[in-house]
Enzyme design. Structure first.
Site, PDB file in Angstrom:
ATOM      1  N   GLY A   1      67.227  23.469 141.313  1.00  0.00           N
ATOM      2  CA  GLY A   1      66.150  22.997 140.466  1.00  0.00           C
ATOM      3  C   GLY A   1      66.105  23.541 139.056  1.00  0.00           C
TER       4      GLY A   1
ATOM      5  N   GLU B   1      71.685  26.038 145.393  1.00  0.00           N
ATOM      6  CA  GLU B   1      71.871  24.592 145.433  1.00  0.00           C
ATOM      7  C   GLU B   1      71.569  23.914 144.097  1.00  0.00           C
ATOM      8  OE1 GLU B   1      70.843  24.039 150.188  1.00  0.00           O
ATOM      9  OE2 GLU B   1      69.342  23.469 148.690  1.00  0.00           O
ATOM     10  N   PRO B   2      72.273  24.294 143.037  1.00  0.00           N
ATOM     11  CA  PRO B   2      72.036  23.634 141.743  1.00  0.00           C
ATOM     12  C   PRO B   2      72.571  22.214 141.743  1.00  0.00           C
ATOM     13  CG  PRO B   2      73.930  25.093 141.591  1.00  0.00           C
ATOM     14  CD  PRO B   2      73.332  25.311 142.957  1.00  0.00           C
ATOM     15  N   GLY B   3      71.907  21.360 140.994  1.00  0.00           N
ATOM     16  CA  GLY B   3      72.364  19.985 140.817  1.00  0.00           C
ATOM     17  C   GLY B   3      72.348  19.611 139.353  1.00  0.00           C
ATOM     18  N   ARG B   4      71.160  19.368 138.808  1.00  0.00           N
ATOM     19  CA  ARG B   4      71.010  18.946 137.424  1.00  0.00           C
ATOM     20  C   ARG B   4      71.697  19.908 136.450  1.00  0.00           C
ATOM     21  NH1 ARG B   4      66.469  16.064 135.601  1.00  0.00           N
ATOM     22  NH2 ARG B   4      65.391  16.741 137.496  1.00  0.00           N
TER      23      ARG B   4
ATOM     24  N   CYS C   1      63.551  -7.607 132.386  1.00  0.00           N
ATOM     25  CA  CYS C   1      62.275  -8.297 132.187  1.00  0.00           C
ATOM     26  C   CYS C   1      61.105  -7.448 132.704  1.00  0.00           C
ATOM     27  CB  CYS C   1      62.321  -9.639 132.904  1.00  0.00           C
ATOM     28  SG  CYS C   1      61.033 -10.765 132.365  1.00  0.00           S
TER      29      CYS C   1
ATOM     30  N   ARG D   1      65.300   7.166 134.590  1.00  0.00           N
ATOM     31  CA  ARG D   1      64.437   8.319 134.338  1.00  0.00           C
ATOM     32  C   ARG D   1      63.337   8.065 133.300  1.00  0.00           C
ATOM     33  NH1 ARG D   1      65.776  12.630 132.406  1.00  0.00           N
ATOM     34  NH2 ARG D   1      64.502  13.984 133.730  1.00  0.00           N
TER      35      ARG D   1
ATOM     36  N   TYR E   1      59.813   8.623 134.936  1.00  0.00           N
ATOM     37  CA  TYR E   1      59.162   9.893 134.622  1.00  0.00           C
ATOM     38  C   TYR E   1      58.667   9.996 133.182  1.00  0.00           C
ATOM     39  CZ  TYR E   1      62.129  11.404 138.601  1.00  0.00           C
ATOM     40  OH  TYR E   1      62.766  11.530 139.808  1.00  0.00           O
TER      41      TYR E   1
END
Length: 432
Positions: free
Chosen positions: A253, A290-293, A359, A329, A333
């Site tokens: 995170g 557990e890194p992702g971004r 559209c 995104r 967000y």
């Protein structure tokens, strides 16, 4: 009409040189010309440097491994991306049977796989057990009993970890906050000890770990330390009851810089967490990160071509060929991504909302951006390596874009552009 100056993120794989943007050693304009747009472009250099920043902290001064990175592949699950991390030594954090299949497809060691996710089906649980994963992270008492039933039918043991919901505010967007008691994730903190006791009595269950993940795009260390202390208190209490935990999963995170955010340095951040674990007397535990971004976010850009410039009374619109179908995104967000012209032009600067052709009024990629562009120009949407292509859709029957990996002076197609006919090839009409 005015717009404030917005800082661009610090990028390692993408640079501006004499008015042109490059992916490593290749101009972005050359990639767009060869492969078309919209186009996702990733930098192997950026992926590698981000991974090594974590791994540097995972090895102590005596060369002993203190922790292991398990890449959260939900951020970007392209086979070439996850294979790159596998070759660097990563394990993987999975949240679906499909991601399990992807990890196995690149030859990942099943013992390097942690299977998470709040709603695993019996079929997914069976696939994970049959593959021999390192651990299944349990998010509810109901799921715990389902895992025990599936393992009984398969006549095997199920290695599990309970995911703790520590009720810690990660100070991030509410849609990507996962550690508050109002979130759907994990087992409530006050229920964890009771659930471990219950799990210890189930015949097919092996208690191997404890885990916690409080959200995504977190830019300060304090929430991690708050959650970590609460989890370590649980480990101490479990030990007193004779329940021994072998691994501690700290989740991921950590955020990235999309504009002016200042997340902690990856190596310093990781050292802070691991040193805190050691100082609390738990250096003997197998630590999972557990890194992702933070591994892939700033290692990718989305290239898009300007179709039309549409002046308006209240807004000027820069209409491009990418859309919310390629990058969800901003619509989902209200997320910010830097947007730059891939080549400097002499066109007059104006303030635009950068929007796509879908559209929906929610189909925007950037608001109030100062750009000097003309129709036909190329834009690069930065920081698009995480939660970009993986969240893409075929809404409006739009084919998904190609994905390219750049390695120095070489560019490789790692996913071909979809063809329109492929989108309805499996559909049928009713007989006469």
């Amino acid at each position: 009409m005015t717009s404030k100056a917005i800082a661009l993120p610090q990028l390692s794989g993408f640079t501006e040189r004499e008015g042109a943007w490059y992916a490593e050693e290749i101009p972005l304009a050359d990639l767009a010309k060869e492969f078309g747009t919209p186009l996702y472009v990733y930098s192997k250099k950026a992926l590698t440097e981000a991974y090594q920043a974590y791994d540097k902290a995972c090895i102590d001064q005596q060369g002993k491994r203190r922790a292991r990175v398990h890449y959260a592949m939900k951020a970007n699950s392209n086979l070439a991306v996850i294979d790159c991390f596998k070759k660097l030594g990563a394990g993987f954090d999975l949240v679906s049977g499909g991601e399990l299949a992807r990890a196995l497809a690149i030859g990942a060691d099943p013992k390097s796989l942690v299977f998470a996710g709040v709603g695993k089906s019996a079929t997914e649980i069976a696939s994970a057990l049959q593959a021999g994963v390192k651990c299944i992270n349990v998010e509810s008492i109901a799921e715990l009993h389902n895992i025990n039933r599936v393992a009984s039918k398969l006549n095997c043991r199920a290695p599990i970890s309970l995911r703790v919901n520590p009720d810690v505010d990660a100070k991030t967007h509410p849609y990507i906050s996962t550690g508050l008691k109002g979130n759907k994730f994990g087992i409530a903190y006050h229920e964890v000890l009771k659930t471990y006791r219950e799990a210890s009595q189930l015949p097919q269950i092996d208690l191997v770990g404890i885990d916690c993940h409080i959200g995504s795009q977190i830019t300060t260390t304090a929430p991690y330390l708050d959650a970590l202390d609460k989890v370590l208190d649980l480990v101490e209490n479990l030990k007193r009851e004779g329940i021994m935990i072998h691994h501690l999963d700290l989740g991921g995170g950590l955020g990235i810089s999309y504009s002016d955010e200042t997340p902690p340095d990856i190596t310093e951040f990781t050292n802070t967490l691991l040193n805190h674990v050691a100082n609390r007397g738990f250096a003997h535990l197998d630590i999972v990160l557990e890194p992702g971004r933070s591994l892939v976010g700033n290692a990718g850009v989305l290239l898009t071509t300007v179709e039309y410039l549409k002046p308006g009374v209240e807004k000027n619109f820069c209409i491009v060929d990418a859309a919310m179908t390629e990058l969800m995104r901003p619509a989902l967000y209200e997320a910010h991504h830097g947007i730059v012209a891939a080549q400097t032009k002499s066109a007059k600067s104006s303030t635009y909302d950068v929007v796509g052709p879908v559209c929906e009024s929610g189909d925007w990629l950037g608001r109030d951006r100062t750009l000097a562009v003309e129709e036909g120009d190329l834009l690069a949407i930065l920081s698009a390596g995480a939660y970009g292509f993986v969240m893409a859709s075929n809404y409006n029957t739009r084919p998904k874009p190609a994905e390219i990996m750049v390695d120095g002076k070489n560019a490789y197609v790692i996913r071909a552009r979809e063809k329109t006919a492929e989108l309805f090839a499996s559909e049928t009409i009713l007989p006469n």
